[in-house]
Design a protein around this motif. Structure first.
Motif, PDB file in Angstrom:
ATOM      1  N   ARG A  57      44.388  34.121  37.133  1.00 48.22           N
ATOM      2  CA  ARG A  57      43.490  35.240  37.443  1.00 48.22           C
ATOM      3  C   ARG A  57      42.941  35.130  38.851  1.00 48.22           C
ATOM      4  O   ARG A  57      42.888  36.126  39.577  1.00 48.22           O
ATOM      5  CB  ARG A  57      42.356  35.302  36.424  1.00 48.22           C
ATOM      6  CG  ARG A  57      41.192  36.205  36.851  1.00 48.22           C
ATOM      7  CD  ARG A  57      40.330  36.635  35.711  1.00 48.22           C
ATOM      8  NE  ARG A  57      41.010  37.656  34.911  1.00 48.22           N
ATOM      9  CZ  ARG A  57      40.432  38.293  33.879  1.00 48.22           C
ATOM     10  NH1 ARG A  57      39.193  38.016  33.529  1.00 48.22           N
ATOM     11  NH2 ARG A  57      41.096  39.204  33.216  1.00 48.22           N
ATOM     12  N   ARG A  58      42.505  33.933  39.235  1.00 47.02           N
ATOM     13  CA  ARG A  58      41.934  33.774  40.578  1.00 47.02           C
ATOM     14  C   ARG A  58      42.936  34.173  41.653  1.00 47.02           C
ATOM     15  O   ARG A  58      42.601  34.891  42.604  1.00 47.02           O
ATOM     16  CB  ARG A  58      41.493  32.319  40.790  1.00 47.02           C
ATOM     17  CG  ARG A  58      40.217  31.928  40.062  1.00 47.02           C
ATOM     18  CD  ARG A  58      39.661  30.620  40.612  1.00 47.02           C
ATOM     19  NE  ARG A  58      40.611  29.525  40.492  1.00 47.02           N
ATOM     20  CZ  ARG A  58      40.741  28.740  39.425  1.00 47.02           C
ATOM     21  NH1 ARG A  58      39.969  28.955  38.368  1.00 47.02           N
ATOM     22  NH2 ARG A  58      41.608  27.744  39.405  1.00 47.02           N
ATOM     23  N   MET A  59      44.176  33.724  41.499  1.00 46.83           N
ATOM     24  CA  MET A  59      45.168  33.985  42.543  1.00 46.83           C
ATOM     25  C   MET A  59      45.616  35.443  42.531  1.00 46.83           C
ATOM     26  O   MET A  59      45.792  36.060  43.588  1.00 46.83           O
ATOM     27  CB  MET A  59      46.360  33.049  42.365  1.00 46.83           C
ATOM     28  CG  MET A  59      45.980  31.580  42.490  1.00 46.83           C
ATOM     29  SD  MET A  59      47.359  30.529  42.900  1.00 46.83           S
ATOM     30  CE  MET A  59      47.619  30.949  44.605  1.00 46.83           C
ATOM     31  N   ILE A 109      51.545  37.603  52.812  1.00 46.86           N
ATOM     32  CA  ILE A 109      50.421  36.955  52.136  1.00 46.86           C
ATOM     33  C   ILE A 109      50.304  37.448  50.711  1.00 46.86           C
ATOM     34  O   ILE A 109      50.148  36.659  49.767  1.00 46.86           O
ATOM     35  CB  ILE A 109      49.118  37.214  52.919  1.00 46.86           C
ATOM     36  CG1 ILE A 109      49.125  36.430  54.233  1.00 46.86           C
ATOM     37  CG2 ILE A 109      47.895  36.837  52.088  1.00 46.86           C
ATOM     38  CD1 ILE A 109      47.975  36.772  55.160  1.00 46.86           C
ATOM     39  N   VAL A 110      50.389  38.759  50.504  1.00 45.20           N
ATOM     40  CA  VAL A 110      50.294  39.302  49.147  1.00 45.20           C
ATOM     41  C   VAL A 110      51.455  38.808  48.287  1.00 45.20           C
ATOM     42  O   VAL A 110      51.266  38.428  47.123  1.00 45.20           O
ATOM     43  CB  VAL A 110      50.264  40.849  49.180  1.00 45.20           C
ATOM     44  CG1 VAL A 110      50.270  41.418  47.770  1.00 45.20           C
ATOM     45  CG2 VAL A 110      49.036  41.346  49.928  1.00 45.20           C
ATOM     46  N   GLU A 130      42.840  37.426  43.995  1.00 44.41           N
ATOM     47  CA  GLU A 130      42.788  37.226  45.446  1.00 44.41           C
ATOM     48  C   GLU A 130      43.858  38.074  46.133  1.00 44.41           C
ATOM     49  O   GLU A 130      43.610  38.689  47.181  1.00 44.41           O
ATOM     50  CB  GLU A 130      42.994  35.744  45.774  1.00 44.41           C
ATOM     51  CG  GLU A 130      42.881  35.442  47.264  1.00 44.41           C
ATOM     52  CD  GLU A 130      43.104  33.980  47.600  1.00 44.41           C
ATOM     53  OE1 GLU A 130      43.202  33.652  48.806  1.00 44.41           O
ATOM     54  OE2 GLU A 130      43.194  33.156  46.672  1.00 44.41           O
ATOM     55  N   ALA A 131      45.042  38.106  45.544  1.00 44.17           N
ATOM     56  CA  ALA A 131      46.120  38.926  46.113  1.00 44.17           C
ATOM     57  C   ALA A 131      45.731  40.399  46.122  1.00 44.17           C
ATOM     58  O   ALA A 131      45.943  41.104  47.117  1.00 44.17           O
ATOM     59  CB  ALA A 131      47.406  38.720  45.317  1.00 44.17           C
ATOM     60  N   LEU A 132      45.141  40.876  45.032  1.00 48.98           N
ATOM     61  CA  LEU A 132      44.803  42.295  44.938  1.00 48.98           C
ATOM     62  C   LEU A 132      43.618  42.651  45.837  1.00 48.98           C
ATOM     63  O   LEU A 132      43.583  43.737  46.408  1.00 48.98           O
ATOM     64  CB  LEU A 132      44.504  42.659  43.479  1.00 48.98           C
ATOM     65  CG  LEU A 132      45.717  42.580  42.544  1.00 48.98           C
ATOM     66  CD1 LEU A 132      45.299  42.823  41.105  1.00 48.98           C
ATOM     67  CD2 LEU A 132      46.787  43.582  42.966  1.00 48.98           C
ATOM     68  N   ARG A 133      42.661  41.739  45.959  1.00 49.01           N
ATOM     69  CA  ARG A 133      41.543  42.009  46.888  1.00 49.01           C
ATOM     70  C   ARG A 133      42.044  42.064  48.317  1.00 49.01           C
ATOM     71  O   ARG A 133      41.635  42.936  49.102  1.00 49.01           O
ATOM     72  CB  ARG A 133      40.462  40.923  46.743  1.00 49.01           C
ATOM     73  CG  ARG A 133      39.586  41.052  45.523  1.00 49.01           C
ATOM     74  CD  ARG A 133      38.350  40.162  45.651  1.00 49.01           C
ATOM     75  NE  ARG A 133      38.706  38.757  45.790  1.00 49.01           N
ATOM     76  CZ  ARG A 133      38.859  37.915  44.779  1.00 49.01           C
ATOM     77  NH1 ARG A 133      38.687  38.354  43.534  1.00 49.01           N
ATOM     78  NH2 ARG A 133      39.167  36.656  44.991  1.00 49.01           N
ATOM     79  N   PHE A 134      42.915  41.146  48.664  1.00 57.14           N
ATOM     80  CA  PHE A 134      43.480  41.138  50.014  1.00 57.14           C
ATOM     81  C   PHE A 134      44.272  42.429  50.250  1.00 57.14           C
ATOM     82  O   PHE A 134      44.173  43.044  51.324  1.00 57.14           O
ATOM     83  CB  PHE A 134      44.380  39.918  50.190  1.00 57.14           C
ATOM     84  CG  PHE A 134      44.958  39.779  51.575  1.00 57.14           C
ATOM     85  CD1 PHE A 134      44.277  39.077  52.556  1.00 57.14           C
ATOM     86  CD2 PHE A 134      46.167  40.375  51.912  1.00 57.14           C
ATOM     87  CE1 PHE A 134      44.798  38.960  53.840  1.00 57.14           C
ATOM     88  CE2 PHE A 134      46.696  40.263  53.187  1.00 57.14           C
ATOM     89  CZ  PHE A 134      46.011  39.554  54.152  1.00 57.14           C
ATOM     90  N   ALA A 135      45.064  42.824  49.264  1.00 63.65           N
ATOM     91  CA  ALA A 135      45.864  44.042  49.399  1.00 63.65           C
ATOM     92  C   ALA A 135      44.975  45.267  49.564  1.00 63.65           C
ATOM     93  O   ALA A 135      45.260  46.158  50.381  1.00 63.65           O
ATOM     94  CB  ALA A 135      46.771  44.201  48.182  1.00 63.65           C
ATOM     95  N   GLU A 136      43.885  45.333  48.809  1.00 63.07           N
ATOM     96  CA  GLU A 136      42.958  46.462  48.915  1.00 63.07           C
ATOM     97  C   GLU A 136      42.330  46.508  50.300  1.00 63.07           C
ATOM     98  O   GLU A 136      42.220  47.577  50.914  1.00 63.07           O
ATOM     99  CB  GLU A 136      41.861  46.321  47.849  1.00 63.07           C
ATOM    100  CG  GLU A 136      40.864  47.458  47.813  1.00 63.07           C
ATOM    101  CD  GLU A 136      41.471  48.741  47.260  1.00 63.07           C
ATOM    102  OE1 GLU A 136      41.042  49.816  47.714  1.00 63.07           O
ATOM    103  OE2 GLU A 136      42.357  48.664  46.398  1.00 63.07           O
TER     104      GLU A 136
END
Length: 868
Positions: free
Chosen positions: A547-549, A526-527, A552-558
């Protein structure tokens, strides 16, 4: 009645004052809404007696010596007459000297006693608390019924405190519902981190933060366990070794847990705990698989309710966790005394987790089962899922337990190669490939062929090369039924297409893969997909979407503990690039630093090139040494052969930046080299024309520059990036203004604003500098919906340049290099064969571009920036 029976135990010599628990016990000054019954329940060694004893002393100090009656319960109290005699003696001892009379000896039954006691307490008028310590010793029903009667028949000023190792089997549900029951459990009594440090300090032990965290995790705050650990750690110079081994080797631990905690339990319960100790958490289904007991759910519930050795974990109601200290001991005993059973239980757990679809847990338990057939089955069934989830350690642990024959199997070997490649273990992958080629060639299975294609494309992608297998993989995609294998194929093809510049195909494959990854909860995939889809958006210079994507990737990874993983490097890079475009200095620098920090060895060659190059670009703009930043960027590109396939939009992004950096530092030769390199990779694209036009403009060849820009702005040559078209319009506007062609300048700058506004592309205007600012000011108020964006641009461009923000011409560089000498302006003019006025004009331009006002400051600024 023996005195110890009704004597409150003295506090221990080494007492930890636990003020945080004060509010959990009854307050003798409260109103009648205080708890009628207080239950303190925890295993042996949690300090129950110490806590209640301290509360009793404090209560007597506040409410008088008759406030608390203390009875130490033991097994003899299962005889009602003994129990009643003890309570009678305790009350008479405390009430002596008060207004209440002594409780007379009952003549017939316990009911008589309860009635007499109730009458005495009622006459006492003040509230009185009866403490029954070690209440768990009352195992006989008849003795428990007497306590039930006490609760039902006592007057309103009677309170009861029950302290013991298991929940009292008396009816307390009505009080719980009414809010008149207060309960303290093992979790409440467990030492906090600070209390743990204080407790071991009493034994002369002081640990580092890391070792203290390890002790807290191991003991779970169990005071007795902490004391035993402190004794083992005393005078030790190697606390790590002690903490890792003392539960298994310390005789005091075994004696305490066996004698005080486990021995009171029936043998079947002990066996239940032993077998379920192999898993960190257990559900009723898993417990049934490990113990073979159909009543596992009831046993778990009973243990959780009665002993605190097991507690509920999570919100689903069917997940339990054993106390970590006890679990560590039981597992060590199981491993030492029954190693075969230990391995078998891990195998049972692995199979159960595999059936539940928990591939990570299945792999972890299978690694300890030492069952090669089980490991081979799990690699075949779940290996690709482990790769896609980023669970490389679990796959490596499984691989270590495989037989030689299993490792030589084509399907298993190819799965392990993919794991090695994804984890950055390229040397290990290469060794597997060389030893597996013949087995793959001989295996006719379609799945093996598909796996081989994915391996070859993945290998080529990491190395920055493309192989014919890419086309073959595309032809087979529709025939791949396994969702894990299909997703790997899509990710590889989509990522390769992205690096090759086919953004439409890349977006299609990566979006497809993202849908599958989301459905199957493959976090790593997913990331990866979100990060590269953010990169796909760069072709339209759609910075808000990028920026949005990326975010989103970094929030999911965190959220899924992947923020420090190499898979996040590209997401950090894209996020840094957007911050760079939005002129967010601090954010751009932090994100670019993180992109390089987490890079690792498992990323594509192009991801590495992106991260390092963008970090250099950001550092040039806002770092301390622009010259060093440019040198770093040039070194990165020097590692790429002209024959290597390079992501076209990456060149389109970075070549103009490198050229601008070189021109600002007075290195037109380096700027020309960036243009030649881009031409070799991009061919006849608008970005190459833009680079050439900028070089012509730098040397004052305005007509030639405008002719090249005209091809871009009129759409006669395609651009890879919308940002390149914006830059072309802005440079055309500047050159038109220099040629006193105001109408064309206005048209060009309007076209640039139209393209930039929906993308919030601030950077091209900022880089164009003061000339663009001067062109924009008259436009403000005439552009309608575009006016707010123009205002934002004007706010972003400082009225005067700060630092190296403008390009130095060759003449200005030549003059700058003369400034450190002691020569006068006249002498410099003579050595350059120009007039004094020409030198003065160039000198003013140098001062302006460097942001200084004197010759000395110009020399200092030039040296700081690597110009001298």
């Amino acid at each position: 009645m023996p005195e110890p029976k009704i004597t409150q135990p003295p506090p221990p010599r080494e007492l930890i004052r636990r003020t945080r628990l004060g509010g959990m016990l009854p307050d003798v000054t409260e109103t009648e809404d205080d708890p009628v019954v207080t239950v303190v329940c925890a295993p042996a060694g949690f300090g129950k007696t110490t806590l209640v004893s301290g509360w009793a002393d404090a209560s007597r100090g506040t409410a008088g010596p008759g406030a608390v009656v203390w009875v130490n319960v033991d097994a003899a109290d299962n005889d009602p007459s003994v129990f009643l005699s003890g309570v009678l003696a305790a009350f008479n001892r405390v009430l002596a000297g008060t207004r209440a009379a002594r409780v007379p000896e009952p003549r017939r039954t316990g009911q008589d006693f309860v009635a007499l006691l109730a009458d005495t307490v009622k006459r006492h008028e003040e509230r009185i608390w009866l403490v029954l310590d070690d209440f768990h010793e009352l195992g006989e029903q008849i003795a428990q019924q007497i306590v039930d009667t006490l609760l039902r028949r006592m007057p309103r000023n009677f309170r009861l405190v029950l302290s013991g190792r298991v929940d009292p089997p008396v009816a307390l549900h009505r009080l719980r519902i009414a809010g008149r029951l207060r309960e303290l459990r093992a979790a409440d009594l467990a030492f906090s981190r600070a209390e743990t440090a204080e407790a071991i300090a009493l034994h002369g032990v002081h640990l580092s933060e890391e070792h203290l965290d390890r002790l807290v995790s191991l003991t779970g705050g169990w005071p007795a366990a902490i004391r035993m650990a402190a004794q083992a750690l005393r005078n030790s110079r190697d606390p790590a070794t002690i903490l890792d081994s003392f539960v298994e080797t310390d005789r005091a631990v075994a004696e305490y847990l066996t004698g005080e905690v486990l021995s009171p339990l029936p043998e079947d319960r002990q066996d239940f705990l032993r077998r379920t100790s192999v898993t960190a958490q257990v559900t009723s289904g898993l417990a049934m698989a490990l113990t073979g007991r159909t009543d596992a759910a009831a046993v778990l519930e009973s243990l959780a309710r009665s002993s605190s050795l097991i507690s509920r974990s999570g919100s689903d109601g069917d997940r339990y966790r054993m106390h970590p200290f006890l679990r560590t001991y039981l597992m060590s005993e199981l491993r030492r005394q029954l190693p075969t059973l230990f391995a078998d239980l891990h195998g049972l757990a692995a199979r159960w987790f595999a059936e539940q679809g928990d591939r990570v847990s299945a792999a972890a338990y299978a690694a300890n089962a030492h069952d090669p057939e089980l490991s081979a089955s799990l690699v075949t069934r779940h290996g690709l899922g482990l790769v896609l989830g980023g669970d490389f350690p679990a796959l490596r642990a499984l691989a270590a337990t495989l037989s030689t024959q299993a490792r030589a199997d084509a399907e298993i070997g190819l799965i392990l190669i993919l794991g090695d490649l994804a984890a950055g273990e390229r040397a290990a992958a290469e060794m597997r490939i060389s030893g597996l080629s013949e087995a793959v060639r001989r295996n006719p299975a379609e799945r093996v062929r598909d796996l081989d294609l994915v391996v070859r494309t993945h290998w080529a992608r990491l190395a920055g090369r493309v192989v014919p297998a890419m086309d073959e993989l595309g032809e087979r995609l529709d025939r791949i039924a396994d969702p894990d294998l299909l997703m790997l194929a899509l990710i590889n093809r989509g990522t390769a297409m992205f690096w090759l510049g086919d953004h439409q195909a890349a977006g299609r494959d990566l979006s497809w893969a993202l849908r599958i990854a989301t459905a199957h909860q493959f976090d790593y995939a997913i990331v990866h997909c979100l990060s590269h889809l953010a990169g796909v958006a760069s072709v339209d210079s759609d910075y808000p979407r990028m920026r949005r994507m990326a975010d989103e990737a970094l929030r999911f990874a965190e959220k899924h503990d992947l923020a420090d993983s190499p898979v996040c490097s590209f997401a950090y890079t894209v996020a840094a690039w957007v911050a760079y475009q939005f002129l967010e200095h601090d954010r751009a620098r932090e994100l670019a630093r993180r992109a390089v920090e987490v890079l690792g060895t498992s990323n594509d060659r192009t991801v590495e090139l992106c991260a390092l190059s963008f970090e250099a670009a950001v550092d040039f703009e806002w770092g301390d040494d622009p010259h060093a930043a440019l040198v770093r960027m040039r070194r990165q590109w020097a590692t790429v052969s002209r024959q290597d396939p390079v992501q076209p939009t990456l060149v389109a992004h970075l070549a103009p930046i490198e050229q601008r950096m070189a021109l600002r530092l007075g290195r037109p030769d380096w700027a020309a080299e960036a243009e030649r390199r881009a031409s070799a990779w991009l061919g006849d694209h608008g970005e190459v024309h833009l680079l050439r036009a900028r070089m012509h403009a730098h040397y004052g060849r305005v007509t030639a520059a405008r002719a090249l820009l005209d091809k871009i702005t009129k759409g006669r040559v395609p651009c890879l990036l919308v940002a390149s078209r914006i830059e072309a319009h802005l440079l055309a506007a500047v050159l038109a203004e220099r040629a006193h062609d105001g109408r064309t300048a206005n048209l060009e700058i309007r076209a640039g604003i139209e393209l930039a506004e929906p993308r919030r592309a601030l950077r091209p205007f900022y880089d164009a500098g003061q000339e663009i600012r001067q062109l924009l000011v008259p436009q403000l108020g005439r552009l309608g919906r575009l006016d707010p964006f123009v205002e934002e641009i004007l706010d972003a461009i400082p009225p005067a340049p700060a630092g190296v923000t403008a390009e130095l011409t060759p003449r200005e560089v030549q003059l700058l290099r003369e400034l450190p000498s002691l020569a006068t302006i006249e002498e410099i003019a003579g050595s350059l064969y120009v007039s004094v006025n020409t030198v003065k004009t160039h000198l003013r331009n140098v001062y302006r571009k460097l942001g200084v006002t004197s010759r000395r400051d110009a020399v200092i600024a030039a040296r700081e920036r690597g110009l001298l």
